[in-house]
Scaffold this active site. Structure first.
Site, PDB file in Angstrom:
ATOM      1  N   GLU B  50      34.213  71.991  72.340  1.00 13.60           N
ATOM      2  CA  GLU B  50      34.806  73.413  72.654  1.00 13.60           C
ATOM      3  C   GLU B  50      34.005  74.426  72.092  1.00 13.60           C
ATOM      4  OE1 GLU B  50      39.349  72.306  71.689  1.00 13.60           O
ATOM      5  OE2 GLU B  50      38.474  73.959  70.539  1.00 13.60           O
ATOM      6  N   ASP B  61      42.511  83.840  64.763  1.00 18.09           N
ATOM      7  CA  ASP B  61      41.428  82.990  64.108  1.00 18.09           C
ATOM      8  C   ASP B  61      41.445  83.632  62.644  1.00 18.09           C
ATOM      9  OD1 ASP B  61      39.968  81.070  65.643  1.00 18.09           O
ATOM     10  OD2 ASP B  61      39.782  82.858  67.022  1.00 18.09           O
ATOM     11  N   TYR B 176      46.506  70.987  73.071  1.00 12.31           N
ATOM     12  CA  TYR B 176      45.836  71.009  71.655  1.00 12.31           C
ATOM     13  C   TYR B 176      47.019  71.348  70.824  1.00 12.31           C
ATOM     14  CZ  TYR B 176      42.645  73.416  68.447  1.00 12.31           C
ATOM     15  OH  TYR B 176      41.771  73.937  67.434  1.00 12.31           O
TER      16      TYR B 176
END
Lengths: 405, 272
Positions: B50, B61, B176
């Site tokens: 990734e 994030d 994911y």
């Protein structure tokens, strides 16, 4: 105005949260269920007369609404043209229009059973309003504020702390409002169970732009009624300052379908549009995606968000509410800008002529009023939204004028 | 489809083990070092790469990946250079799937059609775009599917049984699963809840499920792959980059090695 392109400018957003191509729900999957839940809760509250009644009661007895529509006689004389009215939202409890929206959202949060409130703030006005309402209802309050803004808005930081809020510095990126918003979103993702995110402007993922607009529309609704009572007709023009655009949208929205009313939003031109030091997202930016919505943004050629600059911490957001972007494209609202210098001159003039110390945010709107009022006939009715008072800004202004307090 | 992702999971299934998915930020700490890092990842034990597309405002994030993105941007990374990095990697590796991960704005500004075309040419197999939920599938997901690029979706602890079918509808490649409520690289996943949720999500999808967010050690990776088809490691790797740099943010002789040895260590957890 020429014939409008749509039947009404007041029906947006659609069911996907879009105003034309702007708006939407560009958020991480973790937040999607929460946003859908909020949308439903807001729909239910809107349809429940007891919710509106409770909100009206707090707006009257706690916030101090309606705010006056004041004829600025000496300014009108000085400029020698349009008859200028101020919508006095700086007289609200906590000193700005921000509390209108906060009361609505906090009552909604209570209805949803949320006990923990998070908010972002730039100049601190939304943070103070949120801290105030949380104190009133005994809710936990966490306010994210850029480290740079904490430094330049110390009085508001202390005010929030007095009200029992925790002020958390946003240390990432440019350490201003956009980063405070990022941090608030990160908090929300981590605390989905009990947390309500009280956004301060008409931006963010759907339903925020619509919801915040609805809560702020009280400004325009009152203005309409008050102007009818004072002058027996609608105003000819409306002028308001724009950062994210909540005070402007609140004033504008009830008038969007009145073709005779000229509507002008004033962005912050900072040191000038030709420099990179400005915060004029519409005049100097282009469409992109940030903070959950598509809208005009300040960015570089690679899609990286750039920092907004303005003398006013409340205007230096690199984006603008999506409904404004749409109204710009539809040419219903005219978007112009005023520089730091022009705003500062307007600030001083207003203090001396009207005995009102305006916040630096509405000083931008006032700067534009100073430009256009002299060109209008004496029977032209112009309303400027005095959306905040300037007590919080006296340190910034003193600093620029070279005065040591 | 390029089929690399599908082939990868099928191959691993035959071997009876799960995939190690490694995340690093493109252009961190600079273009050359970043290329060396990804070129060595497969040998170090990565099955899928990734590659983060840096963005100024990565709202999902944590501090480690935020810092990596800013390092890359400061070193002059752009979308063009990120695609160039993939192309350079692909020149020497035809097998390892490459997934670009990031936020929508840099793609939108690059131009969706141009981006998909250039990504395809460069050898990109899949995309993960954090701020594009299924409600916005018209933007990029559907056009990507038409170009045979997998659109990999995040599922989270808030993805309940009502929501799961919506999320998986246009998902391809793999799923994911975000193991924690929160941002990348902060909380450690609760293994019991991961197992429960992975098993729950399997009722809604036949796609392989990889689990990430907060995975730092071989031990965690081993435990997670008992129930999942893959494990994603990201923040730990970009932290290894960050910790190896000079005070001025320049790479040292340790930088590339630091990432590869951590990948090898975690791979041992997946392969044992």
């Amino acid at each position: 105005m020429t014939k409008p392109l749509v039947n009404s400018f007041r029906t947006g957003p659609d069911e996907k949260g879009l105003f034309g191509i702007y708006g939407g729900r560009f958020v991480a999957e973790t937040l999607m269920p929460l946003i859908l839940e909020l949308e439903q809760a807001y729909k239910d509250a809107k349809a429940d007369p007891s919710f509106q009644a409770e909100l009206d009661s707090f707006l009257e007895h706690y916030v101090g609404r309606p705010s006056p529509l004041y004829f600025a006689e000496r300014l009108t004389e000085h400029l020698g043209g349009a008859k200028i009215y101020f919508k006095r939202d700086e007289l609200n409890h906590t000193g700005a229009h921000k509390i209108n929206n906060v009361m609505g959202q906090i009552l909604l949060a209570r209805r949803m059973g949320k006990k923990r409130i998070i908010a972002e703030t730039g100049a601190g006005q939304h943070g103070v309003a949120t801290a105030t309402a949380c104190a009133r209802f005994g809710l936990e309050c966490i306010v994210y504020m850029g480290e740079v803004d904490i430094e330049r808005q110390k009085p508001n930081v202390f005010r929030m702390k007095l009200l029992g809020a925790e002020v958390v510095p946003a240390l990432s990126g440019s350490r201003t409002l956009k980063d405070a918003l990022n941090e608030a979103l990160r908090d929300w993702v981590a605390n989905v169970e009990d947390t309500f995110y009280c956004i301060g402007t008409v931006a963010g993922p759907h339903p925020y732009p619509e919801m915040v607009r609805d809560f702020q529309s009280i400004i325009g609704v009152e203005t309409r009624r008050q102007m009818q009572a004072r002058e027996g007709r609608l105003p000819d023009s409306l002028v308001a300052a724009i950062g994210g655009g909540s005070n402007a949208m609140g004033l504008f929205h009830p008038f969007l379908d009145d073709a005779s009313v000229e509507i002008i939003g004033v962005e912050a031109a900072g040191l000038g549009l030709r420099t990179k030091k400005h915060a004029a997202s519409i005049t100097g930016g282009r469409p992109g995606i940030l903070h959950g919505n598509r809208t005009y943004l300040l960015m570089d050629d690679d899609g990286q968000i750039t920092e907004g600059h303005s003398i006013s911490a409340g205007l230096d957001y690199p984006g603008i509410g999506p409904e404004h972007s749409w109204l710009h494209d539809m040419k219903r609202v005219e978007y112009v800008s005023a520089t730091d210098k022009e705003a500062l001159e307007a600030f001083q003039l207003c203090c001396k002529l009207e005995g009102i110390i305006p916040a630096l945010e509405p000083s931008h709107a006032l700067a534009h009023v100073m430009k256009i009022a002299p060109t209008k006939p004496k029977d032209h009715l112009m309303v400027m939204n005095m959306c905040g008072r300037g007590d919080k800004d006296i340190f910034t202004v003193a600093d620029i004028l070279g005065v040591t307090l | 489809m390029s089929g690399r992702i599908e082939k990868c999971f099928a191959g691993l299934k035959e071997q009876g083990r799960a995939a190690l998915v490694t995340f690093v930020t493109a252009g961190d700490p600079d273009y050359e070092t970043s290329l060396k890092i990804i070129q060595g990842l497969p040998k170090a034990g990565a099955d899928i790469i990734e590659f983060g597309m840096p963005f100024t405002d990565p709202m999902a994030d944590g501090p480690a990946i935020q810092a990596a993105g800013l390092r890359a941007l400061r070193a002059g990374q752009t979308m063009k250079k990120t695609l160039k990095l993939v192309k350079a990697f692909r020149a020497g590796d035809k097998e390892t799937p490459v997934v670009l991960m990031g936020y929508y704005n840099p793609i939108y500004v690059y131009g969706v059609e141009k981006f998909l075309t250039d990504a395809k040419v460069a050898g990109v197999d899949g995309l993960i775009v954090v701020d594009l939920p299924p409600e916005e599938d018209d933007e990029l997901c559907l056009p990507a599917m038409k170009m045979d690029i997998n659109f990999i979706r995040l599922a989270t602890p808030t993805t309940d049984d009502n929501r799961a079918p919506v999320v998986f509808k246009n998902t391809s490649g793999f799923v994911y699963y975000v193991s924690v409520l929160g941002i990348t690289g902060t909380k450690a996943p609760d293994l019991k809840s991961v197992q429960k949720n992975v098993n729950r999500l399997r009722r809604h999808t036949k796609l392989p499920i990889a689990v990430g967010f907060g995975v730092k050690s071989a031990e965690q990776a081993r435990a997670i792959t008992r129930s999942a088809d893959g494990v994603v490691v990201g923040s730990a790797l970009v932290s290894a980059v960050g910790n190896s740099l000079t005070k001025a943010g320049k790479p040292t002789s340790k930088t590339v090695k630091a990432v590869h040895s951590l990948v090898s260590e975690i791979a041992s957890g997946v392969r044992s």
